[in-house]
Design a protein around this motif. Structure first.
Motif, short mmCIF file in Angstrom:
data_model
loop_
_atom_site.label_atom_id
_atom_site.label_comp_id
_atom_site.label_asym_id
_atom_site.label_seq_id
_atom_site.Cartn_x
_atom_site.Cartn_y
_atom_site.Cartn_z
N GLY A 264 48.62 29.44 48.77
CA GLY A 264 48.55 30.55 49.41
C GLY A 264 49.04 31.74 48.60
O GLY A 264 48.56 32.94 48.50
N ARG A 265 50.22 31.74 48.06
CA ARG A 265 50.94 32.73 47.48
C ARG A 265 50.19 33.14 46.20
O ARG A 265 50.02 34.29 45.95
N MET A 266 49.72 32.10 45.32
CA MET A 266 48.68 32.40 44.20
C MET A 266 47.50 32.95 44.64
O MET A 266 46.99 34.00 43.86
N ALA A 267 46.68 32.54 45.47
CA ALA A 267 45.50 33.15 45.98
C ALA A 267 45.84 34.70 46.61
O ALA A 267 44.83 35.44 46.28
N PHE A 268 46.86 34.95 47.20
CA PHE A 268 46.89 36.14 47.78
C PHE A 268 47.36 36.95 46.46
O PHE A 268 47.14 38.23 46.38
N SER A 269 47.95 36.48 45.39
CA SER A 269 48.37 37.35 44.21
C SER A 269 47.11 37.74 43.63
O SER A 269 46.77 38.80 42.95
N VAL A 270 45.94 36.93 43.34
CA VAL A 270 44.51 37.21 42.72
C VAL A 270 43.76 38.01 43.90
O VAL A 270 43.41 39.13 43.16
N GLY A 271 43.77 38.07 45.00
CA GLY A 271 43.12 39.02 46.04
C GLY A 271 44.06 40.21 45.97
O GLY A 271 43.13 41.21 45.93
N LEU A 272 45.37 40.44 45.61
CA LEU A 272 46.12 41.75 45.84
C LEU A 272 45.41 42.39 44.57
O LEU A 272 45.37 43.63 44.21
#
Length: 387
Positions: A264-272
């Motif tokens: 979740g944290r890594m996916a949000f990093s990609v999206g941001l």
């Protein structure tokens, strides 16, 4: 007994002003570790000169009149550089710091050559003045805003400085604010930072020459100036330099591998990263993405990597898709046919369509990037990423 670090050529700088009742024990304790001591008597009018005369093994620089802690430190640095030292450890003369912590700095310097080592006081311990705790939090925030580096204690005077980068600069401040200027500008020069926990003693009869309103005003003016420079030039340059100096593809792989248990944290990093790479803040994408990623405690390396979607080869496609996304929301949209002859003038005329479309496109790309990354990373949890 004197303890020397054979592989680190360092000295200790002690600026002092009217601390005659406190400085002798500090000098005695420092002498247990080194005789390479430079004391800067900044125009003291008490018995400081007589006390210093009892330590002939130390070098003393005397200012006829008080010029400020910043000038005292600058003159100490200049003399240390003339004498060929590689590092200078600064310590206050009021007895607040414990010279027995000097070996901690030497160990940190040995493990991190070229780094600035900052002593980190426990500001939550009993006896710490409330104004000191508040001032430290205030200073820490502004240092982070100006450099993107988070430190636990930016107001400590117990520090170890590499002298090579200091020798290349001209300084603009002269009072207490110099200790802010020096670390911010060293950070802008890509000098790394380390912190070590240190002891601190606040005595009831402690002598301080910090004037709350005058010096706080000077510090506030300096921070305003530094933040402006950081936003306009230094932080974007530093982020780009740090990013490009690394093997980004390998580093990115390592980051995903290291954080594979937190999709979740890594996916949000990609999206941001994708969001701010497209969002219409041209020239500041990396800076804004880095700041927001830090606030949300995301993986800043991943955020920076994906914010680079706005590299020059991708800009025409991003502009085109932004116009497409914005077309339904304006009265006279640029059509696909118009895009074939699109000029800077016509882009300006249709700025509303572009801005609306780029905002929508950034949300779309950020959302899809987050979702797709989450699905891929969740699937990858079932089998380890290959080396």
């Amino acid at each position: 007994m004197q303890v020397e670090a054979a592989h680190i050529h360092y000295c200790v700088l002690i600026p002092t002003y009217n601390n005659g009742t406190k400085i002798a024990p500090v000098l005695d304790a420092v002498s247990d570790y080194t005789s390479n001591v430079i004391v800067i008597n900044d125009g003291a009018t008490d018995d400081t000169a007589e006390i210093l005369a009892r330590f002939p093994q130390f070098e003393v620089i005397t200012h006829p009149v008080n010029q400020g802690k910043g000038v005292a430190l600058r003159h100490g640095f200049e003399r240390a550089i003339e004498l060929g030292y590689d590092y200078a450890i600064t310590i206050d003369s009021d007895g607040q710091h414990d010279p027995d912590d000097i070996p901690l700095f030497l160990q940190a310097v040995a493990a991190n050559p070229g780094a600035v080592v900052m002593g980190a006081r426990n500001m939550e311990q009993e006896g710490v003045p409330g104004k000191s705790s508040f001032g430290n939090k205030f200073s820490n925030f502004w240092f982070w805003a100006e450099t993107g580096i988070s430190l636990p204690d930016t107001q400590t005077g117990f520090r170890a400085y590499p002298l090579a980068p200091i020798s290349k600069k001209r300084w603009i401040t002269s009072k207490f604010e110099f200790e802010i200027e020096v670390i911010v500008r060293l950070a802008w020069s890509n000098v790394p930072f380390e912190s070590v926990p240190i002891s601190v003693t606040y005595e009831e009869d402690r002598i301080t020459h910090f004037r709350m309103f005058r010096d706080f005003a000077r510090i506030s003016v300096l921070n305003t100036f530094l933040v402006t420079l950081a936003l306009l030039f230094f932080l974007p340059r530093l982020l780009i330099m740090r990013f490009s100096l690394q093997n980004s593809r390998k580093k990115l792989h390592d980051e995903f591998k290291k954080n594979k248990d937190n999709p979740g944290r890594m996916a949000f990093s990609v999206g941001l990263g994708l969001f701010f790479g497209i969002f219409p803040v041209w020239g500041f994408q990396m800076l804004v993405a880095f700041g927001i990623g830090s606030i949300f405690k995301l993986n800043r390396m991943v955020v920076l990597f994906f914010s680079n979607i706005s590299v020059p080869p991708m800009i025409p496609l991003i502009i085109f898709l932004s116009f497409v996304c914005g077309a339904p929301f304006v009265d006279d949209p640029v059509s696909i046919e118009d895009f074939r002859v699109l000029t800077m003038d016509s882009i300006y005329d249709q700025l509303r369509q572009y801005v609306i479309g780029s905002i929508l496109f950034s949300f779309l790309a950020g959302g899809l990037g987050t979702l797709i990354s989450f699905l891929i990373l969740t699937f990858a949890q079932r089998k380890p990423l290959e080396d």
